[in-house]
Design a protein around this motif. Structure first.
Motif, PDB file in Angstrom:
ATOM      1  N   ASP A  56       0.904  -1.158  -0.160  1.00  0.00           N
ATOM      2  CA  ASP A  56       0.016  -0.025  -0.111  1.00  0.00           C
ATOM      3  C   ASP A  56       0.950   1.260  -0.085  1.00  0.00           C
ATOM      4  N   THR A  57       1.855   1.294   0.856  1.00  0.00           N
ATOM      5  CA  THR A  57       2.843   2.501   0.855  1.00  0.00           C
ATOM      6  C   THR A  57       4.227   2.234   0.393  1.00  0.00           C
ATOM      7  N   GLY A  58       4.733   0.772  -0.118  1.00  0.00           N
ATOM      8  CA  GLY A  58       6.037   0.609  -0.320  1.00  0.00           C
ATOM      9  C   GLY A  58       7.059   0.411   0.694  1.00  0.00           C
ATOM     10  N   ALA A  59       6.437   0.543   2.064  1.00  0.00           N
ATOM     11  CA  ALA A  59       7.460   0.204   3.070  1.00  0.00           C
ATOM     12  C   ALA A  59       7.764  -1.455   3.119  1.00  0.00           C
ATOM     13  N   ILE A  60       8.873  -1.815   3.818  1.00  0.00           N
ATOM     14  CA  ILE A  60       9.413  -3.048   4.302  1.00  0.00           C
ATOM     15  C   ILE A  60       9.663  -3.155   5.611  1.00  0.00           C
ATOM     16  N   VAL A  61       9.060  -4.270   6.274  1.00  0.00           N
ATOM     17  CA  VAL A  61       9.227  -4.425   7.467  1.00  0.00           C
ATOM     18  C   VAL A  61      10.547  -5.320   7.856  1.00  0.00           C
ATOM     19  N   ASN A  81      17.065  -6.542  -6.273  1.00  0.00           N
ATOM     20  CA  ASN A  81      17.506  -6.056  -7.670  1.00  0.00           C
ATOM     21  C   ASN A  81      18.295  -7.018  -8.156  1.00  0.00           C
ATOM     22  N   SER A  82      19.266  -7.700  -7.534  1.00  0.00           N
ATOM     23  CA  SER A  82      20.316  -8.738  -7.722  1.00  0.00           C
ATOM     24  C   SER A  82      19.624  -9.937  -8.637  1.00  0.00           C
ATOM     25  N   VAL A 137      12.679  -5.682  -9.937  1.00  0.00           N
ATOM     26  CA  VAL A 137      12.903  -4.244  -9.470  1.00  0.00           C
ATOM     27  C   VAL A 137      11.670  -3.533  -8.916  1.00  0.00           C
ATOM     28  N   GLY A 138      10.608  -4.324  -8.993  1.00  0.00           N
ATOM     29  CA  GLY A 138       9.259  -3.696  -8.863  1.00  0.00           C
ATOM     30  C   GLY A 138       9.258  -3.320  -7.279  1.00  0.00           C
ATOM     31  N   THR A 139       9.995  -4.141  -6.458  1.00  0.00           N
ATOM     32  CA  THR A 139      10.022  -3.745  -5.120  1.00  0.00           C
ATOM     33  C   THR A 139      10.592  -2.416  -5.008  1.00  0.00           C
TER      34      THR A 139
END
Length: 610
Positions: A252-257, A292-293, A297-299
């Motif tokens: 929803d926001t792009g955050a990563i816990v 990315n590796s 890349v969407g994340t």
């Protein structure tokens, strides 16, 4: 992968859960997650999102089985748990002493629908017999307000509602409601479906909806996994790590816990219990880089949106090291008095005081987290000059605080120093800004940032070096050792074959390693000296060994770390070198990142087999 056999239950009984060692699987849909133990019991689930109220909290204790969702088999003899390959769909087999068995399928729906992702706050549990007609019992006991409030329960013809003052859950099921509500054992004679989610009616039938959701969710995850650019070796481990990292994103926001839990101790009875259900800029950068590796890349694009909003709110000044997943800035820390904690080892903490800290490595993490967006032509929204100018604000802050004391990346609460790792990441901010400026043909700005990076590098090499220890120390002018200096090679600060880096690696191995495992630092902190190995430090060691040419040693330690995972391929934050037990919050994104990075670095190239 199997989690192995469990202790046999007594004849005619439903056995109690065994002692915990984080033998847990995770399901989720990038909106919320749940942890499920090896007997198919949901032991942790925060709603409506990662940092919400744990409606299932038995991982941290409780009374009389409250705070869990169990599907028990009578006379349990053994269990077997595994993921549907390349997905986040979890399967649990339970077998009784008479050879009768059942299969529980758990997942959170996630797939494309009507041009967008469908990711409801819903857990789907499907149960069918594998052999015979086993006798089962359903125990569904959600709780609100951190286990202190039992819900008001109402029911209809095919549903049960659990009503709280801020959240109402609805279970829609084709199982006998009387048996579900009473916990009465009954024979499993047909497939049963349990859809626990928002207080809304389904558009279709219960079984048809559950079946369709499962097929669509499996299809989504297989398609997502298929697009990963995998190394030749250790592919299953990498896929599981990548899926786990994806599950740690709040779309929803792009955050990563950093992790999905709170207060699992870093070591037994130490009170090193922290709430990790928030977004650390440091951890998120490592997650983004690992994905990315693998060409995911969407994340990164989603995270950069979150990161931009976080940095913009600082108005060019101090940026706090972590935020809530909805960009909340205040995360006051308090103790939950009514939960005893993991294996009774409290306290249970809610919130994290580290939001108040000054951790100067954050500015490097901001720039590094965004750097690829300026060079990657695949992105839907590549970064350009406006984004560069925003990043320069973080770079200017890095210049200001480069040599100022802070809490450091290990978030020391009572001691401030000029930490080498913080200065290093400030250098990285300037170094990457110079590269970005050059790519944008901003010649003057490239020279400006190169000048700052050069000056910072000279001071770090001079002031972080301890001639006494023959190693880079954890702080300017200090002598104590810290594994974080291994990042010097990883971020391109120093040639790994530089004698100073090689000597530092040797010193760290002699003073911080317990066999293959590596602790964070040697000096006592607010709670004494660390007891357990910090998994990401072990992975930094693996990376460093490979860079200095000790590849076979690196591979051997990596294989040890793969064996340290639980049966489903997941890692927590820490490993106890003597017992092999996992400690710390779970699943830990830092640790899963380490699996990906090590596999990518150590794998034989594809051209050796094709």
């Amino acid at each position: 992968m199997s989690t192995g056999s469990l202790n046999r239950g007594q004849n005619g009984t439903f056995a109690e859960p065994p002692p915990q060692n984080l033998s847990l699987g995770v399901i989720g849909n990038c909106a919320f997650s749940a942890l499920i133990d090896e007997r198919g019991q949901v032991v942790w689930c925060c709603l409506p999102r990662f940092d919400g109220d744990p409606v299932f909290h038995s991982l941290l204790g409780g009374e009389d089985g409250n705070g869990s969702f169990a599907i028990d088999i009578e006379d349990l003899e053994r269990a077997h748990q595994y993921y549907e390959p390349n997905t986040a769909v979890l399967r649990t087999e339970l077998w009784d002493t008479r050879g009768q068995g059942l299969l529980i399928t758990d997942f959170a729906p996630r797939f494309q629908s009507r041009g967008r992702f469908f990711r409801p706050m819903m857990m789907v549990r499907r149960v069918r017999a594998l052999q015979g007609t086993p006798r089962i019992r359903i125990r569904l006991r959600p709780r609100f307000h951190w286990g202190s409030v039992a819900p008001l329960i109402t029911s209809g013809s095919n549903h049960i509602r659990f009503v709280g003052d801020q959240l109402t859950l609805r279970l829609q099921t084709d199982a006998p409601l009387s048996h579900v509500q009473s916990g009465q054992p009954f024979l499993l004679t047909r497939e049963l479906n349990f859809l626990l989610g928002p207080d809304e009616t389904l558009e279709g039938g219960i079984s048809d909806t559950a079946r369709n959701f499962e097929q669509e969710t499996i299809g989504y995850w297989r398609s997502w996994s298929q697009r990963l650019a995998l190394p030749l070796e250790w592919q299953e481990a990498v896929i599981r790590a990548a899926i786990t990292l994806k599950l740690s994103t709040f779309e929803d926001t792009g955050a990563i816990v950093a992790a999905m839990t709170t207060s699992i101790p870093e070591a037994p009875d130490t009170q090193r219990n922290w709430d990790y259900r928030y977004c650390w800029l440091r951890d998120a950068f490592f997650v983004v880089r690992a994905l990315n590796s693998l060409a995911e890349v969407g994340t990164m694009e989603d995270y950069l949106s979150w990161l931009t909003n976080a940095v913009e709110g600082s108005n060019g000044g101090h940026v706090q090291p972590l935020f809530g997943i909805g960009l909340e800035r205040d995360l006051p820390e308090r103790i939950c008095e009514n939960l005893p904690g993991y294996r009774g080892m409290g306290p249970v903490r809610i919130g994290n005081q580290a939001f108040e800290h000054f951790q100067h490595d954050v500015y490097g993490n901001i720039v590094l987290g965004a750097a690829q967006a300026f060079h990657d032509k695949r992105l839907l929204h590549p970064a350009g000059l406006p984004e560069f100018k925003r990043l320069e604000v973080a770079g200017e802050r890095a210049v200001q605080v480069f040599d100022q004391p802070d809490a450091g990346m290990w978030e020391l609460r009572t001691r401030a120093r000029v930490h080498t790792s913080s200065a290093l990441m400030c250098w990285a901010a300037c170094d990457r800004l110079a590269k970005i400026a050059a790519g944008l043909q901003q010649t003057e700005r490239a020279a400006y940032w190169q000048q700052h990076a050069r000056a910072m590098r000279e001071r770090i090499l001079r002031e972080a070096w301890s001639e006494e220890r023959k190693a880079f120390a954890e702080s300017f002018g200090g002598r104590d050792l810290d594994a974080s200096v291994l990042l010097m090679a990883e971020v391109g600060f120093i040639d790994p074959m530089d004698p100073r880096f090689v000597a530092t690696l040797d010193a760290l191995e002699k003073n911080l390693c317990d066999g293959p495992y590596m602790r964070r630092y040697e000096a006592a902190d607010d709670f004494g000296k660390p007891e357990t190995a910090f998994n990401i430090c072990t992975f930094w060691r693996i990376d460093a060994l490979a860079r200095v040419g000790r590849v076979e040693e690196a591979r051997a330690i990596f294989e040890t770390m793969l064996r340290a995972r639980n049966g489903l391929g997941l890692l927590s934050e820490d490993t106890h070198a003597s017992t092999g037990e996992m400690w710390g919050n779970f699943p830990q994104t830092y640790s899963m990142v380490g699996i990906i990075n090590a596999a990518v670095r150590l794998s034989a190239p594809w051209d050796t087999v094709i």
